[in-house]
Design a protein around this motif. Structure first.
Motif, PDB file in Angstrom:
ATOM      1  N   LEU A   9      51.212   7.084 -75.748  1.00  0.00           N
ATOM      2  CA  LEU A   9      50.521   8.362 -75.570  1.00  0.00           C
ATOM      3  C   LEU A   9      50.020   8.569 -74.148  1.00  0.00           C
ATOM      4  O   LEU A   9      49.638   9.687 -73.778  1.00  0.00           O
ATOM      5  CB  LEU A   9      49.334   8.458 -76.538  1.00  0.00           C
ATOM      6  CG  LEU A   9      49.707   8.684 -78.005  1.00  0.00           C
ATOM      7  CD1 LEU A   9      48.493   8.452 -78.890  1.00  0.00           C
ATOM      8  CD2 LEU A   9      50.268  10.077 -78.223  1.00  0.00           C
ATOM      9  N   ASP A  10      50.024   7.496 -73.348  1.00  0.00           N
ATOM     10  CA  ASP A  10      49.487   7.587 -71.995  1.00  0.00           C
ATOM     11  C   ASP A  10      50.533   7.935 -70.949  1.00  0.00           C
ATOM     12  O   ASP A  10      50.189   8.208 -69.802  1.00  0.00           O
ATOM     13  CB  ASP A  10      48.807   6.266 -71.610  1.00  0.00           C
ATOM     14  CG  ASP A  10      47.600   5.955 -72.478  1.00  0.00           C
ATOM     15  OD1 ASP A  10      47.120   6.879 -73.161  1.00  0.00           O
ATOM     16  OD2 ASP A  10      47.157   4.793 -72.492  1.00  0.00           O
ATOM     17  N   ALA A  11      51.802   7.932 -71.332  1.00  0.00           N
ATOM     18  CA  ALA A  11      52.855   8.269 -70.377  1.00  0.00           C
ATOM     19  C   ALA A  11      52.738   9.743 -69.982  1.00  0.00           C
ATOM     20  O   ALA A  11      52.503  10.605 -70.839  1.00  0.00           O
ATOM     21  CB  ALA A  11      54.222   8.003 -70.990  1.00  0.00           C
ATOM     22  N   PRO A  12      52.877  10.059 -68.695  1.00  0.00           N
ATOM     23  CA  PRO A  12      52.679  11.444 -68.228  1.00  0.00           C
ATOM     24  C   PRO A  12      53.558  12.471 -68.929  1.00  0.00           C
ATOM     25  O   PRO A  12      53.139  13.612 -69.149  1.00  0.00           O
ATOM     26  CB  PRO A  12      53.009  11.354 -66.730  1.00  0.00           C
ATOM     27  CG  PRO A  12      52.796   9.924 -66.370  1.00  0.00           C
ATOM     28  CD  PRO A  12      53.163   9.137 -67.584  1.00  0.00           C
ATOM     29  N   ASP A  13      54.784  12.074 -69.294  1.00  0.00           N
ATOM     30  CA  ASP A  13      55.698  13.033 -69.911  1.00  0.00           C
ATOM     31  C   ASP A  13      55.761  12.905 -71.428  1.00  0.00           C
ATOM     32  O   ASP A  13      56.622  13.488 -72.085  1.00  0.00           O
ATOM     33  CB  ASP A  13      57.103  12.867 -69.332  1.00  0.00           C
ATOM     34  CG  ASP A  13      57.657  11.462 -69.538  1.00  0.00           C
ATOM     35  OD1 ASP A  13      56.862  10.565 -69.910  1.00  0.00           O
ATOM     36  OD2 ASP A  13      58.870  11.266 -69.329  1.00  0.00           O
ATOM     37  N   ALA A  14      54.832  12.153 -72.020  1.00  0.00           N
ATOM     38  CA  ALA A  14      54.856  11.929 -73.469  1.00  0.00           C
ATOM     39  C   ALA A  14      54.418  13.174 -74.227  1.00  0.00           C
ATOM     40  O   ALA A  14      53.473  13.848 -73.832  1.00  0.00           O
ATOM     41  CB  ALA A  14      53.955  10.758 -73.832  1.00  0.00           C
ATOM     42  N   SER A  15      55.101  13.459 -75.321  1.00  0.00           N
ATOM     43  CA  SER A  15      54.652  14.493 -76.253  1.00  0.00           C
ATOM     44  C   SER A  15      53.877  13.821 -77.375  1.00  0.00           C
ATOM     45  O   SER A  15      54.428  12.967 -78.084  1.00  0.00           O
ATOM     46  CB  SER A  15      55.847  15.250 -76.850  1.00  0.00           C
ATOM     47  OG  SER A  15      55.459  15.943 -78.023  1.00  0.00           O
ATOM     48  N   PRO A  16      52.598  14.172 -77.564  1.00  0.00           N
ATOM     49  CA  PRO A  16      51.832  13.523 -78.630  1.00  0.00           C
ATOM     50  C   PRO A  16      52.418  13.778 -80.013  1.00  0.00           C
ATOM     51  O   PRO A  16      52.253  12.966 -80.926  1.00  0.00           O
ATOM     52  CB  PRO A  16      50.432  14.126 -78.489  1.00  0.00           C
ATOM     53  CG  PRO A  16      50.625  15.392 -77.736  1.00  0.00           C
ATOM     54  CD  PRO A  16      51.793  15.160 -76.827  1.00  0.00           C
ATOM     55  N   PHE A  17      53.126  14.884 -80.164  1.00  0.00           N
ATOM     56  CA  PHE A  17      53.720  15.202 -81.464  1.00  0.00           C
ATOM     57  C   PHE A  17      54.979  14.365 -81.711  1.00  0.00           C
ATOM     58  O   PHE A  17      55.247  13.956 -82.844  1.00  0.00           O
ATOM     59  CB  PHE A  17      54.012  16.696 -81.539  1.00  0.00           C
ATOM     60  CG  PHE A  17      52.780  17.532 -81.295  1.00  0.00           C
ATOM     61  CD1 PHE A  17      51.821  17.682 -82.281  1.00  0.00           C
ATOM     62  CD2 PHE A  17      52.564  18.122 -80.062  1.00  0.00           C
ATOM     63  CE1 PHE A  17      50.664  18.417 -82.053  1.00  0.00           C
ATOM     64  CE2 PHE A  17      51.417  18.865 -79.822  1.00  0.00           C
ATOM     65  CZ  PHE A  17      50.464  19.007 -80.814  1.00  0.00           C
ATOM     66  N   ASP A  18      55.729  14.074 -80.657  1.00  0.00           N
ATOM     67  CA  ASP A  18      56.874  13.170 -80.800  1.00  0.00           C
ATOM     68  C   ASP A  18      56.401  11.757 -81.134  1.00  0.00           C
ATOM     69  O   ASP A  18      57.002  11.070 -81.965  1.00  0.00           O
ATOM     70  CB  ASP A  18      57.698  13.147 -79.509  1.00  0.00           C
ATOM     71  CG  ASP A  18      58.462  14.441 -79.262  1.00  0.00           C
ATOM     72  OD1 ASP A  18      58.562  15.259 -80.204  1.00  0.00           O
ATOM     73  OD2 ASP A  18      58.941  14.630 -78.121  1.00  0.00           O
ATOM     74  N   VAL A  19      55.313  11.319 -80.495  1.00  0.00           N
ATOM     75  CA  VAL A  19      54.767   9.995 -80.793  1.00  0.00           C
ATOM     76  C   VAL A  19      54.269   9.953 -82.237  1.00  0.00           C
ATOM     77  O   VAL A  19      54.478   8.963 -82.950  1.00  0.00           O
ATOM     78  CB  VAL A  19      53.641   9.638 -79.805  1.00  0.00           C
ATOM     79  CG1 VAL A  19      53.029   8.283 -80.156  1.00  0.00           C
ATOM     80  CG2 VAL A  19      54.168   9.616 -78.372  1.00  0.00           C
ATOM     81  N   ALA A  20      53.637  11.031 -82.698  1.00  0.00           N
ATOM     82  CA  ALA A  20      53.175  11.096 -84.091  1.00  0.00           C
ATOM     83  C   ALA A  20      54.348  11.062 -85.065  1.00  0.00           C
ATOM     84  O   ALA A  20      54.272  10.425 -86.124  1.00  0.00           O
ATOM     85  CB  ALA A  20      52.340  12.345 -84.308  1.00  0.00           C
ATOM     86  N   ALA A  21      55.433  11.733 -84.712  1.00  0.00           N
ATOM     87  CA  ALA A  21      56.621  11.721 -85.570  1.00  0.00           C
ATOM     88  C   ALA A  21      57.203  10.308 -85.669  1.00  0.00           C
ATOM     89  O   ALA A  21      57.625   9.872 -86.748  1.00  0.00           O
ATOM     90  CB  ALA A  21      57.662  12.699 -85.039  1.00  0.00           C
ATOM     91  N   GLN A  22      57.224   9.592 -84.543  1.00  0.00           N
ATOM     92  CA  GLN A  22      57.691   8.211 -84.558  1.00  0.00           C
ATOM     93  C   GLN A  22      56.770   7.343 -85.412  1.00  0.00           C
ATOM     94  O   GLN A  22      57.235   6.485 -86.180  1.00  0.00           O
ATOM     95  CB  GLN A  22      57.760   7.660 -83.136  1.00  0.00           C
ATOM     96  CG  GLN A  22      58.207   6.201 -83.053  1.00  0.00           C
ATOM     97  CD  GLN A  22      59.577   5.980 -83.653  1.00  0.00           C
ATOM     98  OE1 GLN A  22      60.548   6.598 -83.215  1.00  0.00           O
ATOM     99  NE2 GLN A  22      59.675   5.114 -84.667  1.00  0.00           N
ATOM    100  N   ALA A  23      55.457   7.572 -85.299  1.00  0.00           N
ATOM    101  CA  ALA A  23      54.505   6.826 -86.111  1.00  0.00           C
ATOM    102  C   ALA A  23      54.720   7.091 -87.597  1.00  0.00           C
ATOM    103  O   ALA A  23      54.643   6.174 -88.426  1.00  0.00           O
ATOM    104  CB  ALA A  23      53.080   7.186 -85.706  1.00  0.00           C
ATOM    105  N   ALA A  24      54.986   8.344 -87.937  1.00  0.00           N
ATOM    106  CA  ALA A  24      55.239   8.689 -89.342  1.00  0.00           C
ATOM    107  C   ALA A  24      56.504   7.998 -89.845  1.00  0.00           C
ATOM    108  O   ALA A  24      56.556   7.525 -90.997  1.00  0.00           O
ATOM    109  CB  ALA A  24      55.362  10.200 -89.493  1.00  0.00           C
TER     110      ALA A  24
END
Length: 277
Positions: A9-24
């Motif tokens: 989540l700390d990467a400058p170009d990260a999408s928090p929603f993409d990270v959440a989708a991966q977590a799901a």
């Protein structure tokens, strides 16, 4: 454990929603449950509710799921649990809350909520232990959150994202909770930044602007839940009266002890409310 340098989540170009989708996706793979219907974040004093909701299908360390950090606070267990309720619905129980005062940024604070939405959950139940401003409230008393005041000077919303918060804490869900326990009172939750407790003057300020409950969580998570399209139900366990209302010094040990004492009663209440939702 994901550290600050490698946290997704700390990467400058990260999408928090993409990270959440991966977590799901991780949760579905690790629990064997493809979709969840309700999500529940367990704050201080609420932990035993998970045992009463239904059959535990799987319990996983939160740190095995993309984007989750190890809880910093005693009283938070650091796991995600998939529970099958008696009516067949799947409940995701989050025992891994990242607090704003940990300094990791808002994305990490609300990641659990965004992940819950990505698993399919349409209802987000947020619980906490907090200080009571009303002198009529007693330690160990659960109250519904009717609204909040966000004093963190921060938001989980990024860019030109405008979300209506008029009815953030669902009146329909609160009515269901009161049908389970008609004695439930309600009040406005005020989130401070923490981690220090509020001064008596700050408590009086919260009271003057309409706050009834003071704490260090929940408001930012609730905003993220609304952005994700979920209905929100909030509960505070009044672990102590707030500074200046209570005449003795505040301590985290007091919060933990009040939670332990109240846990059997409030956990049973919460389980009955979840069943009724």
């Amino acid at each position: 454990m994901q550290d600050t340098l490698t946290h997704p989540l700390d990467a400058p170009d990260a999408s928090p929603f993409d990270v959440a989708a991966q977590a799901a996706d991780d949760i579905a793979r690790l629990t064997g449950v493809a979709r969840h219907d309700i999500a529940l974040t367990l704050g201080s004093g609420w932990g035993k509710a998970a045992e009463l909701i239904g059959e535990t299908v799987a319990t996983i360390p939160a740190t095995e799921v993309t984007g989750f950090s190890r809880p910093a606070l005693e009283g938070h267990v650091g796991t995600l649990r998939s529970i099958r309720a008696r009516d067949g619905r799947n409940v995701l129980v989050i025992g891994a809350r990242t607090h704003y005062y940990e300094g990791h940024g808002v994305r990490r604070v609300v990641h659990s909520v965004r992940t819950a939405a990505a698993t399919g959950a349409k209802i987000m139940v947020l619980t906490n232990g907090a200080g009571g401003v009303r002198e009529s409230w007693k330690p160990g008393q659960p109250v519904l959150i009717s609204d909040h005041i966000n004093l963190t000077a921060d938001s989980p919303l990024e860019g030109a994202t405008f979300i209506d918060l008029t009815d953030l804490y669902s009146a329909r869900l609160r009515e269901i909770a009161r049908s389970v326990d008609p004695t439930l009172d309600e009040g406005v939750y005020t989130q401070f930044r923490g981690p220090h407790y509020e001064t008596p003057a700050e408590v009086q300020m919260a009271k003057a602007i309409g706050g009834d409950i003071v704490g260090m969580s929940t408001a930012l998570e609730a905003i993220a839940a609304r952005e994700a399209g979920m209905q929100v139900l909030g509960f505070s366990l009044i672990t102590n009266l707030a500074a200046g209302i209570q005449k003795t010094p505040l301590s985290h040990g007091e919060v933990i002890e009040a939670g332990r004492a109240a846990e059997p009663v409030i956990s049973a209440l919460l389980a009955r409310v979840i069943e009724a939702l």
